[in-house]
Design a protein around this motif. Structure first.
Motif, short mmCIF file in Angstrom:
data_model
loop_
_atom_site.label_atom_id
_atom_site.label_comp_id
_atom_site.label_asym_id
_atom_site.label_seq_id
_atom_site.Cartn_x
_atom_site.Cartn_y
_atom_site.Cartn_z
N VAL A 53 0.87 -1.17 0.00
CA VAL A 53 0.00 0.00 0.00
C VAL A 53 0.91 1.22 0.00
N LEU A 54 0.84 2.02 -1.06
CA LEU A 54 1.77 3.14 -1.24
C LEU A 54 1.02 4.46 -1.31
N TYR A 55 1.44 5.41 -0.48
CA TYR A 55 0.84 6.75 -0.49
C TYR A 55 1.70 7.78 -1.22
N MET A 56 3.03 7.58 -1.23
CA MET A 56 3.90 8.54 -1.91
C MET A 56 4.75 7.87 -2.99
N GLU A 57 5.37 6.77 -2.66
CA GLU A 57 6.20 6.06 -3.63
C GLU A 57 5.31 5.48 -4.73
N SER A 58 5.76 5.55 -5.98
CA SER A 58 4.97 5.03 -7.08
C SER A 58 5.15 3.53 -7.21
N ALA A 59 4.25 2.93 -7.99
CA ALA A 59 4.34 1.49 -8.24
C ALA A 59 5.65 1.14 -8.91
N ILE A 60 6.10 1.96 -9.84
CA ILE A 60 7.36 1.69 -10.54
C ILE A 60 8.54 1.82 -9.59
N GLU A 61 8.53 2.85 -8.75
CA GLU A 61 9.61 3.01 -7.77
C GLU A 61 9.69 1.83 -6.83
N ARG A 62 8.55 1.31 -6.39
CA ARG A 62 8.55 0.16 -5.50
C ARG A 62 9.06 -1.09 -6.24
N TYR A 63 8.65 -1.23 -7.49
CA TYR A 63 9.12 -2.37 -8.28
C TYR A 63 10.65 -2.33 -8.40
N ARG A 64 11.21 -1.16 -8.68
CA ARG A 64 12.66 -1.04 -8.80
C ARG A 64 13.35 -1.36 -7.48
N GLY A 76 -3.80 7.92 -3.89
CA GLY A 76 -3.55 9.34 -4.08
C GLY A 76 -2.29 9.57 -4.90
N ALA A 77 -1.35 10.32 -4.35
CA ALA A 77 -0.11 10.63 -5.05
C ALA A 77 0.74 9.40 -5.30
N GLY A 78 0.45 8.30 -4.58
CA GLY A 78 1.20 7.07 -4.80
C GLY A 78 1.05 6.53 -6.20
N GLY A 79 0.02 6.96 -6.91
CA GLY A 79 -0.15 6.51 -8.28
C GLY A 79 0.43 7.46 -9.30
N VAL A 80 1.05 8.57 -8.85
CA VAL A 80 1.50 9.59 -9.78
C VAL A 80 2.99 9.87 -9.65
N VAL A 81 3.48 10.03 -8.43
CA VAL A 81 4.86 10.45 -8.21
C VAL A 81 5.83 9.42 -8.79
N GLY A 82 6.77 9.89 -9.60
CA GLY A 82 7.82 9.03 -10.10
C GLY A 82 7.40 8.02 -11.15
N GLU A 83 6.25 8.21 -11.81
CA GLU A 83 5.79 7.23 -12.79
C GLU A 83 6.56 7.38 -14.10
N ARG A 84 7.83 7.07 -14.06
CA ARG A 84 8.65 7.07 -15.26
C ARG A 84 9.49 5.81 -15.29
N GLY A 85 9.71 5.31 -16.50
CA GLY A 85 10.51 4.11 -16.61
C GLY A 85 9.69 2.96 -17.14
#
Length: 205
Positions: free
Chosen positions: A53-64, A83-92
């Motif tokens: 469950v992520l509020y700030m870290e993105s799914a991609i960041e957690r995967y990395r 919230g922002a967990g689905g937006v922040v850092g969504e690159r890659g």
């Protein structure tokens, strides 16, 4: 894990491998992340499924993070990005969809929606094998809901985790909250792991 093994882990300053754990650690620096991955590493990668469950870290960041720190990561992971967990850092590059499932909840104050998403995921995955949960973080959630409401949510969720034999750890930065708030929320958990900025930890029941 037996009572004797739990006591031995406390004496050695190690994090518990099962049950529900409140992870008290500073949100700045690497000690919190080290403790989180240590807790996840306790479990058998071949059979354990992990829900994040992520509020700030993105799914991609957690995967990395899982790829870099836990190369023998569980066969399947799910992310509930809030919230922002689905937006922040969504690159890659996108994580492989066959074993990394992402669900997005736009409203960080929607505990009912979050509870339903977790209940569905826990019920499905617990039937297939071991499951563990990483909740990052209660400090962010406390910005959107009052302590009493969050405590009720945690009480129901940790009871559900216990019923399923699932393990879990929930992040919180104790420096961001008064002692009364932390003490009230701690009542919902089996264990507490307190980590200082240098990575030293104290395990308490």
């Amino acid at each position: 894990m037996t009572t004797t093994e739990r006591v031995a882990d406390r004496d050695r300053g190690r994090a518990p491998a099962d049950g529900t754990v409140l992870l008290l650690a500073p949100s700045v620096g690497g000690a919190e992340r080290d403790a989180c991955t240590e807790l996840l590493a306790h479990h058998d990668a071949a059979s354990t499924r992990v829900i994040h469950v992520l509020y700030m870290e993105s799914a991609i960041e957690r995967y990395r993070l899982i790829e870099s720190r836990l190369p023998d990561h569980p066969a399947e992971s799910a992310v509930v990005a809030v919230g922002a967990g689905g937006v922040v850092g969504e690159r890659g590059p996108e994580p492989p969809a066959d074993h990394y499932h992402v669900q997005r909840l736009t409203d960080p104050a929607d505990l009912t929606g979050l509870g339903m998403a977790l209940n569905d995921a826990l019920g499905e995955w617990a039937a297939a094998g071991d499951v563990t949960l990483c909740f990052d973080s209660l400090s962010i959630l406390l910005q959107y809901a009052d302590t009493e409401r969050i405590f009720r949510f945690l009480h129901m969720l940790t009871n559900r985790l216990t019923e399923l034999g699932a393990s879990a750890h929930f992040h919180i930065d104790p420096a961001a909250h008064d002692e009364r708030t932390v003490a009230q929320l701690a009542q919902a958990f089996d264990e507490q792991v307190r980590v200082d900025g240098d990575g030293d930890r104290i395990v308490r029941g």
